[in-house]
Write an enzyme that holds these catalytic residues in place. Sequence first.
Site, PDB file in Angstrom:
ATOM      1  N   HIS A 184      45.795  -0.956  34.243  1.00  0.00           N
ATOM      2  CA  HIS A 184      44.633  -0.428  34.954  1.00  0.00           C
ATOM      3  C   HIS A 184      43.639  -1.509  35.360  1.00  0.00           C
ATOM      4  O   HIS A 184      42.765  -1.252  36.191  1.00  0.00           O
ATOM      5  CB  HIS A 184      43.931   0.622  34.094  1.00  0.00           C
ATOM      6  CG  HIS A 184      44.718   1.882  33.920  1.00  0.00           C
ATOM      7  ND1 HIS A 184      44.488   3.022  34.657  1.00  0.00           N
ATOM      8  CD2 HIS A 184      45.769   2.174  33.104  1.00  0.00           C
ATOM      9  CE1 HIS A 184      45.339   3.962  34.295  1.00  0.00           C
ATOM     10  NE2 HIS A 184      46.127   3.484  33.355  1.00  0.00           N
ATOM     11  N   ASP A 398      37.498  -6.222  39.538  1.00  0.00           N
ATOM     12  CA  ASP A 398      37.728  -4.852  39.082  1.00  0.00           C
ATOM     13  C   ASP A 398      39.124  -4.420  39.482  1.00  0.00           C
ATOM     14  O   ASP A 398      39.567  -4.701  40.604  1.00  0.00           O
ATOM     15  CB  ASP A 398      36.699  -3.908  39.715  1.00  0.00           C
ATOM     16  CG  ASP A 398      36.278  -2.792  38.784  1.00  0.00           C
ATOM     17  OD1 ASP A 398      37.045  -2.477  37.848  1.00  0.00           O
ATOM     18  OD2 ASP A 398      35.187  -2.235  38.973  1.00  0.00           O
TER      19      ASP A 398
END
Length: 493
Positions: A184, A398
């Site tokens: 992730h 991110d």
Amino acid sequence: MPMIQQYPIETQQETPAEPTAESTKFDFVVVANRLPIDRIQDADGEPEWRRSPGGLVTALAPVMATADGAWVGWHGAADEELGEFNHSDMHLVPVPLSVEDVELYYEGFSNSTLWPLYHDVIVPPEFHRTWWDRYEEINRRFAEATARTAAPGATVWVQDYQLQLVPLMLREARPDLRIGFFNHIPFPPLEIFAQLPWRRQVLEGLLGSDLVGFQRQSDANNFMRCVRRYLGYTVKAQHIHVQDAGGAPQRICRAEAHPISIESRELARLATDPEIRARAAEIRAELGNPETVLLGVDRLDYTKGIRHRIKAFGELLEDGKLTVGQACLVQVASPSRERVESYAQLREEVEGAVGRINGEFDTMGHTAVRYLHHSYPLREMVALYLAADVMLVTALRDGMNLVAKEFTATHTDNHGMLVLSEFAGAADQLRHAVLVNPHDIDGLKAAIMTAVNMPQAESTRRMRIMRRQIAVNDVARWSRIFLESLAAGHEED
């Protein structure tokens, strides 16, 4: 000041699993650091379980319900052991962690070694052998629980950086399984990953999978470069030819980009709720009805670029390009890893910067920066999104950043604009946002002003395109496409 507004939440008491001579086996098993539930107190003060609100749970709950599924993970309380139980159409298999396990495996290796390393060394990672030893031990604990839970030929989907050794451990114990892994967070370039003393073990652990998924193609490429460099395996297209101990071809592992998304339809529905829309108007009134509300929503994490956006906003006030009363920045910074020193230091720096700006620019009727160190329920978050004109997502690095997608999905009238860091995974999909390099403060200031002054017709056109992209590629499609790719690749082998 916008006040948190509470709403009822659905809860359900746990149902103990049916006792059998041999544990029940499941055809689909999710393995994650946390179980998809949170413990809360009911009206009488008694503990009960609530389904976690995260996107991963939302994506996988329907699959669990239809595929005879189980979820392996920690239930969130240290030094407590629970038996298996059922909740919301899911069979839950708790993996116990002690206080020391949490300190060494989670706060230590996962979040003070891997997290900063995988996020481009924004803060220096720490390398401690005791942390690695406990990380390996806990990964084995998760793998063993999964091996006991999975039925013959089951599909197992392992989630995220805390469990990178599980795929190989599981394959060695249960070669009959179909194993997927999803990362992730970003996967670092070879030159950064090279710093990890246990780089070979991590790569070999991930290659126990049939399919390793990443948020961006660049992350998959970084992973394949590292495999080629440090293991010497042949990599063709996205196929990695895993070798046995003697160097002979053994099987294929694939590395693919599968960008995660959100439950866009539900967010769009909430955005039309009259109560939530009234709350959005109330928030703007509490802020003094400025012409432009700018919004940042983040975990308080050094990867999110919170300091950069606050600095840019403060300089825009100094330059006179924005004025208090005309514009207000609302920064929601939910608490995160406050026992880790770098996070405590970040909180001091952010709160100090907010105090300096407000001390210089606040008026009796208006505040420059409204700083909220809280976590908010979903309905309040949707109201905040609706109250905002410009969303600032200035992450320094991110994996995806779902806040950018949530803001866009809730603006069903195509009002507003998104300023989005090019270093967030969402930038690959939301190309019609105002893209920015957050390290460039002057560029960030210019991007903010572009969004503030963008003609309505242009912002409407851009938001419509981005909303369509999110609606088509929602979180249900993410899980379906990943699992279909995992199944197809396994059949080819």
